[in-house]
Design a protein around this motif. Structure first.
Motif, mmCIF file in Angstrom:
data_model
loop_
_atom_site.group_PDB
_atom_site.id
_atom_site.type_symbol
_atom_site.label_atom_id
_atom_site.label_comp_id
_atom_site.label_asym_id
_atom_site.label_seq_id
_atom_site.Cartn_x
_atom_site.Cartn_y
_atom_site.Cartn_z
ATOM 1 N N ALA A 163 0.806 -1.225 0.000
ATOM 2 C CA ALA A 163 0.000 0.000 0.000
ATOM 3 C C ALA A 163 0.838 1.274 0.000
ATOM 4 O O ALA A 163 0.426 2.291 -0.554
ATOM 5 N N ASP A 164 2.018 1.223 0.603
ATOM 6 C CA ASP A 164 2.814 2.443 0.752
ATOM 7 C C ASP A 164 3.930 2.597 -0.280
ATOM 8 O O ASP A 164 4.796 3.458 -0.138
ATOM 9 N N PHE A 165 3.942 1.731 -1.269
ATOM 10 C CA PHE A 165 4.933 1.861 -2.345
ATOM 11 C C PHE A 165 4.216 2.010 -3.678
ATOM 12 O O PHE A 165 3.091 1.537 -3.842
ATOM 13 N N GLU A 166 4.908 2.644 -4.610
ATOM 14 C CA GLU A 166 4.342 2.813 -5.952
ATOM 15 C C GLU A 166 5.360 2.334 -6.988
ATOM 16 O O GLU A 166 6.506 2.787 -6.997
ATOM 17 N N LEU A 167 4.941 1.408 -7.813
ATOM 18 C CA LEU A 167 5.782 0.956 -8.919
ATOM 19 C C LEU A 167 5.727 2.034 -9.998
ATOM 20 O O LEU A 167 4.649 2.379 -10.460
ATOM 21 N N VAL A 168 6.871 2.592 -10.369
ATOM 22 C CA VAL A 168 6.847 3.703 -11.327
ATOM 23 C C VAL A 168 7.047 3.201 -12.758
ATOM 24 O O VAL A 168 6.257 3.499 -13.641
ATOM 25 N N THR A 169 8.113 2.445 -13.004
ATOM 26 C CA THR A 169 8.260 1.804 -14.321
ATOM 27 C C THR A 169 8.399 0.304 -14.113
ATOM 28 O O THR A 169 9.176 -0.142 -13.272
ATOM 29 N N SER A 170 7.637 -0.487 -14.861
ATOM 30 C CA SER A 170 7.680 -1.951 -14.718
ATOM 31 C C SER A 170 8.930 -2.511 -15.374
ATOM 32 O O SER A 170 9.455 -1.913 -16.308
ATOM 33 N N PRO A 171 9.387 -3.660 -14.897
ATOM 34 C CA PRO A 171 10.586 -4.237 -15.519
ATOM 35 C C PRO A 171 10.307 -4.833 -16.899
ATOM 36 O O PRO A 171 9.318 -5.542 -17.067
ATOM 37 N N THR A 172 11.171 -4.508 -17.868
ATOM 38 C CA THR A 172 11.199 -5.252 -19.129
ATOM 39 C C THR A 172 12.294 -6.291 -18.954
ATOM 40 O O THR A 172 12.096 -7.470 -19.162
ATOM 41 N N LEU A 173 13.473 -5.809 -18.524
ATOM 42 C CA LEU A 173 14.566 -6.705 -18.165
ATOM 43 C C LEU A 173 14.643 -6.696 -16.633
ATOM 44 O O LEU A 173 13.607 -6.674 -15.978
ATOM 45 N N SER A 174 15.830 -6.660 -16.065
ATOM 46 C CA SER A 174 15.906 -6.783 -14.606
ATOM 47 C C SER A 174 16.167 -5.457 -13.905
ATOM 48 O O SER A 174 16.747 -5.425 -12.827
ATOM 49 N N ILE A 175 15.761 -4.361 -14.541
ATOM 50 C CA ILE A 175 15.889 -3.037 -13.933
ATOM 51 C C ILE A 175 14.502 -2.413 -13.883
ATOM 52 O O ILE A 175 13.730 -2.561 -14.827
ATOM 53 N N PHE A 176 14.164 -1.765 -12.788
ATOM 54 C CA PHE A 176 12.919 -0.991 -12.780
ATOM 55 C C PHE A 176 12.992 0.082 -11.707
ATOM 56 O O PHE A 176 13.986 0.178 -10.983
ATOM 57 N N THR A 177 11.953 0.928 -11.647
ATOM 58 C CA THR A 177 11.979 2.027 -10.690
ATOM 59 C C THR A 177 10.682 2.060 -9.875
ATOM 60 O O THR A 177 9.634 1.607 -10.342
ATOM 61 N N TYR A 178 10.781 2.589 -8.676
ATOM 62 C CA TYR A 178 9.618 2.690 -7.805
ATOM 63 C C TYR A 178 9.869 3.797 -6.796
ATOM 64 O O TYR A 178 10.936 4.420 -6.798
ATOM 65 N N ARG A 179 8.906 4.045 -5.935
ATOM 66 C CA ARG A 179 9.130 5.009 -4.861
ATOM 67 C C ARG A 179 8.194 4.713 -3.704
ATOM 68 O O ARG A 179 7.225 3.950 -3.851
ATOM 69 N N LEU A 180 8.482 5.336 -2.592
ATOM 70 C CA LEU A 180 7.567 5.295 -1.459
ATOM 71 C C LEU A 180 6.476 6.305 -1.744
ATOM 72 O O LEU A 180 6.763 7.400 -2.222
ATOM 73 N N ASN A 181 5.244 5.921 -1.458
ATOM 74 C CA ASN A 181 4.148 6.853 -1.662
ATOM 75 C C ASN A 181 3.043 6.420 -0.700
ATOM 76 O O ASN A 181 2.300 5.476 -0.976
ATOM 77 N N PRO A 182 2.954 7.096 0.464
ATOM 78 C CA PRO A 182 2.018 6.647 1.493
ATOM 79 C C PRO A 182 0.605 6.464 0.918
ATOM 80 O O PRO A 182 0.168 7.248 0.074
ATOM 81 N N LYS A 183 -0.039 5.421 1.402
ATOM 82 C CA LYS A 183 -1.348 5.006 0.908
ATOM 83 C C LYS A 183 -2.328 6.155 0.614
ATOM 84 O O LYS A 183 -2.836 6.304 -0.497
ATOM 85 N N SER A 184 -2.527 7.008 1.638
ATOM 86 C CA SER A 184 -3.514 8.078 1.489
ATOM 87 C C SER A 184 -3.098 9.060 0.397
ATOM 88 O O SER A 184 -3.930 9.570 -0.358
ATOM 89 N N VAL A 185 -1.804 9.319 0.294
ATOM 90 C CA VAL A 185 -1.295 10.264 -0.694
ATOM 91 C C VAL A 185 -1.407 9.675 -2.102
ATOM 92 O O VAL A 185 -1.806 10.342 -3.053
#
Ligand SMILES: *Cc1c(COP(=O)(O)O)cnc(C)c1O
Length: 536
Positions: A420-442
């Motif tokens: 709930a408190d994380f956000e996947l920003v770019t999904s993996p095509t290979l074995s690299i991807f990006t995400y961030r913390l993003n509190p549930k309510s926000v």
């Protein structure tokens, strides 16, 4: 520490006889060969000392006057250097492309250094030269799949090269664009070619105002270095926006046509197979057609993603790579070879002749000296590490490594997506991807109300930066961070964590611990409290 006597006898000993079995150096060697990961986790105490403290251990600037005993020196290396190194073997070090190596590289490295062959010329390398040519042939076949007659003709030919072995992806990219440049301004009856007459004369002769390359904004910074070095200028590195993280063929074609209509010449389209920041793969097949339509070179930077070709399941992602004129692959990334192993492969072996250089004492015409077509001069036999890895792991071994990295990246991405408190920003095509913390309510508000997402994103950026720094400083685990333009946030740039799942020994529980630690760190920050209070 008593210095050794300065005598020729002492120096001869340094060249010939090792010190006794109980010397520090012998102990280190023993320990390294017993268990490297164990050695590193015992000796590398990452981040206990600050960089400033470490710099104090390296503050002397005069050359040491007196020789030191090897054993004393080894002792001091352990405390000042090794202890403060980064443990890239740690399974929780998932922030960069540099990771653990198979153990067999250690004894092989000793053999390599011991032999000290110089690949610039046959006279100092002999067997290493054909070995390197064979490695280039294997990688060429992996990409371009030519006939066995083709390889019989070119593998060991003195007049052609299937590619160039070099220290890494940077030099590989520069080599590819160097060849492209020399081919774009060729010799004719009135002009001796750019390699003889230079850029100014070449541009004048062909009537071009400028010459540039086109890639997406995710293009590696080595491309900027290349256009600078080749005399094109950094502004001629045309990087197109890519909110989807991929270069759009339509945008590339339109930009290329416009550039050429303005009196300029597109030197090359550069497609990326595995971008450094998000692991995306450009639509190579379509980009090959764009390059054809523009009449320019097509280079594929597969420094990271090239090894995906070993996988039957995932190699399809690189469809069209075989249409490239040149391809960069780094063996020191997903081929798990020690650093210093880059390659560029040329579809047409004659391309190597666009940069061929001769000298009187070596690289003589007709010789098989590899230095005639490489940027670098003296070079070690790193090709042996690639050769041995290809044999010891085989295509099937590499396939397993590649497949498990991608599957682990997907597993981790799912863990993040479901949290709930994380956000996947770019999904993996290979074995690299990006995400961030993003509190549930926000997170809820970010998605639902784009008009307030902008302000929230700025706060979330601060959170990402501070968590990434604190996690790194705590020294238990490491993820990196970058800034990306994101489609779903109206192309706003946001700061994200970046993970590279390269180490095969990273487990699901390692990944869970990394998330737990990030959440724990975040919940201690003022930004988190501010964000969650305001957005109840
Ligand atoms: C790593 C990388 C490079 C540069 O390679 P080096 O070996 O660091 O010189 C270039 N392009 C891409 C896509 C990379 O991932």
């Amino acid at each position: 520490m008593a210095g050794a006597e300065v005598s020729l006898e002492h120096l001869y000993r340094v060249f010939t006889k090792p010190e006794g079995k109980d010397s520090k150096l012998a102990q280190i060697e023993q320990h390294l060969s017993d268990n490297l990961a164990d050695f590193l986790s015992q000796h590398v105490v990452t981040k206990v000392n600050s960089l400033e403290q470490i710099e104090r251990s390296f503050a002397k600037f005069a050359v040491p006057e007196k020789p030191e005993f090897v054993t004393d020196h080894a002792e001091s290396l352990l405390t000042t250097l090794v202890a403060n190194s980064v443990n890239t073997y740690s399974p929780t070090f998932i922030g960069h492309m540099t990771s653990a190596l198979p153990y067999f590289h250690l004894p092989l490295a000793k053999l390599l250094v011991g032999l000290n062959q110089n690949l610039v010329k046959i006279e100092t390398s002999k067997a290493f030269t054909p070995l390197e040519r064979q490695v280039l042939g294997m990688m060429h076949e992996l990409i371009f799949k030519q006939s066995s007659d083709f390889y019989k003709t070119y593998l060991h030919s003195a007049s052609y090269a299937l590619g160039a072995f070099c220290s890494g992806g940077t030099i590989a990219n520069i080599t590819a664009l160097w060849i492209a440049r020399n081919k774009a301004l060729p010799a004719n009856a009135q002009f001796k070619g750019v390699f003889q007459e230079g850029m100014a004369a070449g541009m004048m002769h062909y009537g071009y105002k400028r010459m540039g390359i086109i890639s997406s904004k995710r293009g590696h910074y080595s491309l900027s270095k290349a256009v600078d070095l080749l005399g094109l200028g950094r502004q001629q590195m045309i990087t197109l926006d890519c909110p989807t993280q991929q270069l759009s063929p339509e945008k590339a074609l339109a930009a290329g046509k416009q550039y050429q209509q303005d009196g300029n010449k597109v030197l090359s389209i550069v497609g990326i197979a595995g971008t450094t920041e998000t692991g995306h793969i450009d639509p190579l097949d379509e980009l090959a057609d764009v390059a054809k339509e523009l009449g320019c070179h097509f280079h594929v930077d597969a420094a990271w993603g090239g090894a995906t070709l070993f996988s039957k399941k995932y190699s399809k992602l690189l469809k069209g790579i075989e249409k490239a004129d040149s391809v960069t692959i780094d063996a020191h990334k997903q081929m798990y070879v020690p650093m210093g192993a880059g390659m560029v492969l040329f579809k047409d072996p004659n391309d190597s002749n666009a940069v061929r250089h001769h000298a009187q004492y070596i690289l003589r015409a007709g010789s098989k000296d590899l230095g005639a077509t490489t940027i670098e001069g003296s070079r070690n036999g790193m090709a042996m590490m690639v050769y041995s890895s290809l044999h010891i792991l085989g295509r099937q071994g590499y396939e397993l490594l590649i497949d498990q990295s991608i599957q682990k990246a997907n597993l981790f991405a799912n863990m993040i997506d479901e949290h709930a408190d994380f956000e996947l920003v770019t999904s993996p095509t290979l074995s690299i991807f990006t995400y961030r913390l993003n509190p549930k309510s926000v997170q809820h508000k970010c998605m639902a109300q784009p008009q307030i997402a902008h302000a929230l994103n700025n706060e979330l950026d601060k959170l990402t930066v501070s968590v990434q720094k604190r996690q790194r400083e705590a020294g238990k685990s490491f993820v990196s961070r970058t800034r990306l333009q994101i489609e779903k946030y109206a192309e706003q740039s946001i700061t994200v964590f970046r993970v590279v799942l390269a180490n095969p020994l990273t487990t699901e529980s390692d990944l869970q611990n990394i998330l737990d630690e990030q959440l724990e760190i975040a919940q201690e920050t003022k930004t988190w409290h501010k964000l969650t209070k305001k957005n109840k």
